[in-house]
Design a protein around this motif. Structure first.
Motif, PDB file in Angstrom:
ATOM      1  N   SER A  99       1.176  -1.479   0.135  1.00  0.00           N
ATOM      2  CA  SER A  99       0.058  -0.195   0.151  1.00  0.00           C
ATOM      3  C   SER A  99       1.258   0.931  -0.001  1.00  0.00           C
ATOM      4  O   SER A  99       2.070   1.182   0.500  1.00  0.00           O
ATOM      5  CB  SER A  99      -0.880  -0.185   0.684  1.00  0.00           C
ATOM      6  OG  SER A  99       0.021  -0.046   2.304  1.00  0.00           O
ATOM      7  N   GLY A 100       0.773   2.513  -0.714  1.00  0.00           N
ATOM      8  CA  GLY A 100       1.135   3.720  -0.743  1.00  0.00           C
ATOM      9  C   GLY A 100       0.324   4.371   0.428  1.00  0.00           C
ATOM     10  O   GLY A 100       0.091   4.558   0.910  1.00  0.00           O
ATOM     11  N   ASP A 133       2.972   6.720   2.061  1.00  0.00           N
ATOM     12  CA  ASP A 133       4.114   7.275   2.631  1.00  0.00           C
ATOM     13  C   ASP A 133       5.374   6.695   2.524  1.00  0.00           C
ATOM     14  O   ASP A 133       6.450   5.987   3.638  1.00  0.00           O
ATOM     15  CB  ASP A 133       3.272   6.454   4.562  1.00  0.00           C
ATOM     16  CG  ASP A 133       3.366   5.036   4.736  1.00  0.00           C
ATOM     17  OD1 ASP A 133       3.907   4.719   3.564  1.00  0.00           O
ATOM     18  OD2 ASP A 133       2.936   4.496   5.329  1.00  0.00           O
ATOM     19  N   GLY A 134       6.023   6.992   1.738  1.00  0.00           N
ATOM     20  CA  GLY A 134       6.871   6.361   0.412  1.00  0.00           C
ATOM     21  C   GLY A 134       7.704   7.852   1.714  1.00  0.00           C
ATOM     22  O   GLY A 134       9.516   6.614   2.095  1.00  0.00           O
ATOM     23  N   GLN A 139       8.990   5.928   4.888  1.00  0.00           N
ATOM     24  CA  GLN A 139       9.746   4.751   5.149  1.00  0.00           C
ATOM     25  C   GLN A 139      10.902   4.432   4.292  1.00  0.00           C
ATOM     26  O   GLN A 139      11.890   3.943   5.139  1.00  0.00           O
ATOM     27  CB  GLN A 139       8.837   3.829   3.574  1.00  0.00           C
ATOM     28  CG  GLN A 139       7.312   3.164   4.213  1.00  0.00           C
ATOM     29  CD  GLN A 139       6.861   2.815   5.218  1.00  0.00           C
ATOM     30  OE1 GLN A 139       7.555   2.157   5.535  1.00  0.00           O
ATOM     31  NE2 GLN A 139       6.226   2.877   5.813  1.00  0.00           N
ATOM     32  N   LYS A 187       3.964  -1.146   7.784  1.00  0.00           N
ATOM     33  CA  LYS A 187       5.328  -1.653   6.798  1.00  0.00           C
ATOM     34  C   LYS A 187       6.282  -1.584   7.306  1.00  0.00           C
ATOM     35  O   LYS A 187       7.619  -2.105   6.315  1.00  0.00           O
ATOM     36  CB  LYS A 187       5.074  -0.174   5.370  1.00  0.00           C
ATOM     37  CG  LYS A 187       3.679  -0.836   4.545  1.00  0.00           C
ATOM     38  CD  LYS A 187       4.042   0.517   3.310  1.00  0.00           C
ATOM     39  CE  LYS A 187       2.503   1.702   3.963  1.00  0.00           C
ATOM     40  NZ  LYS A 187       2.380   2.631   2.984  1.00  0.00           N
TER      41      LYS A 187
END
Length: 338
Positions: A61-62, A64-65, A68, A129
């Motif tokens: 799932s995207g 919060d790149g 991360q 994640k």
């Protein structure tokens, strides 16, 4: 039985020192050579249950790149070298203790990352994640960091260490995910999340306490001969955790929104001490038992410091606009100091 295990899981700050004390007394009064055969079974008991509740699909799932990326930069570009530098400062002639501190700084994130992020009102999805990514990268990177930083002082057989990591991390991860899919398919996601899944991290508690007990039993004679050793280990551990909290807090507050910032702090400070302990005991021979002593003591600092930091969260990052509903859904049993 489940209630007892869950109660122990919530009180690891007391349970782990108790296991250490029992192991220490056991090591003084009896033989410990036979305990070597228990390391692998306790390792599996420690690792497999936490893999059953690991939400691997969350990785894809995207949204919060940045968080991360920043988290893993701290985890692998800073903390291992900080741990190694602190260890070299305090233990220049004790490579096994250096190994222990390095391992404590090499494998980031655990169920504790997810739990404490929820308790502090952070973004739990981001913490999930961070946990999966950090655990996978840390497991793969550990033998290479150990070889690069300690290869001259300790014999590091990279292929052998990788084999042990495959056995104690990736095999339980695959088995745990298969178990999770089976249970969800048979009983449904709701039943798994509310009544079945929460039992597994409590089972992991037995493995943690068993490994800690074995580690202390096998080093009891060494501690008796040098009683100041425990204090000598605790000081650099406190420095490492203190520096880690400070660096992560400053970066998170500066660069991320509140929810992701809290997740980043716990995603970088909470180490997977269960994996570190398992690697020390299974992959590094005679040096491993002394390294495991460092990791065992790190449990005490990690659990207690996480609880303290929750109380400081609103002062550091400001009040949340609304209480995080995720906090109530996080199983307290996941708060094992892995």
């Amino acid at each position: 039985m489940w209630k007892l295990l869950q109660r122990i899981s919530k009180n690891l700050v007391l349970a782990i020192p108790a296991a250490m004390l029992i192991g220490f007394v056991w090591g003084l009064l009896g033989t410990t050579a036979w305990m070597q055969s228990l390391i692998l079974p306790f390792t599996f008991l420690m690792v497999y249950p936490m893999m059953v509740t690991l939400k691997i699909k969350e990785v894809f799932s995207g949204g919060d790149g940045k968080a991360q990326f920043l988290t893993q930069c701290v985890n692998f570009g800073l903390i291992p070298f900080l741990a190694f530098g602190v260890a070299q400062l305090f233990f220049p002639d004790r490579p096994a203790l250096v190994l222990g501190l390095l391992l404590a700084g090499l494998v980031p994130t655990s169920g504790m990352t997810i739990s404490w992020t929820g308790f502090a009102g952070g973004k739990v999805a981001a913490a999930v994640k961070m946990t999966v990514i950090g655990l996978t990268l840390g497991s793969l990177a550990t033998p290479f960091y150990a070889q690069a930083l300690l290869g001259e002082a300790i014999t590091v057989n990279v292929s052998a260490v990788m084999g042990q990591i495959a056995l104690i991390v990736f095999l339980p991860m695959a088995a745990g995910y298969a178990t999770q899919r089976f249970l969800v398919g048979r009983y449904g996601q709701q039943a798994f999340a509310t009544s079945i899944g929460p039992r597994f991290p409590a089972l992991s508690t037995l493995g943690v306490l068993g490994i800690v007990l074995i580690a202390l039993a096998m080093k009891a004679q060494t501690i008796v001969q040098a009683p100041a050793l425990l204090v000598q280990i605790l000081i650099p551990l406190c420095l490492l955790y203190g520096a880690n909290y400070l660096i992560s807090t400053v970066l998170a507050r500066w660069l991320l929104p509140r929810g992701e910032a809290i997740a980043m702090v716990y995603g970088t400070v909470m180490r997977n001490l269960s994996i570190a302990l398992a690697v020390a005991m299974n992959a590094f021979g005679t040096s491993g038992s002394e390294a495991a002593l460092v990791v065992a003591l790190a449990y005490v600092i990690q659990v207690q410091s996480a609880a303290w930091y929750v109380k400081l969260t609103d002062r550091v990052f400001g009040q949340a606009l609304a209480a995080s509903p995720a906090a109530a859904a996080v199983v307290a049993g996941e708060a094992i100091g892995r």
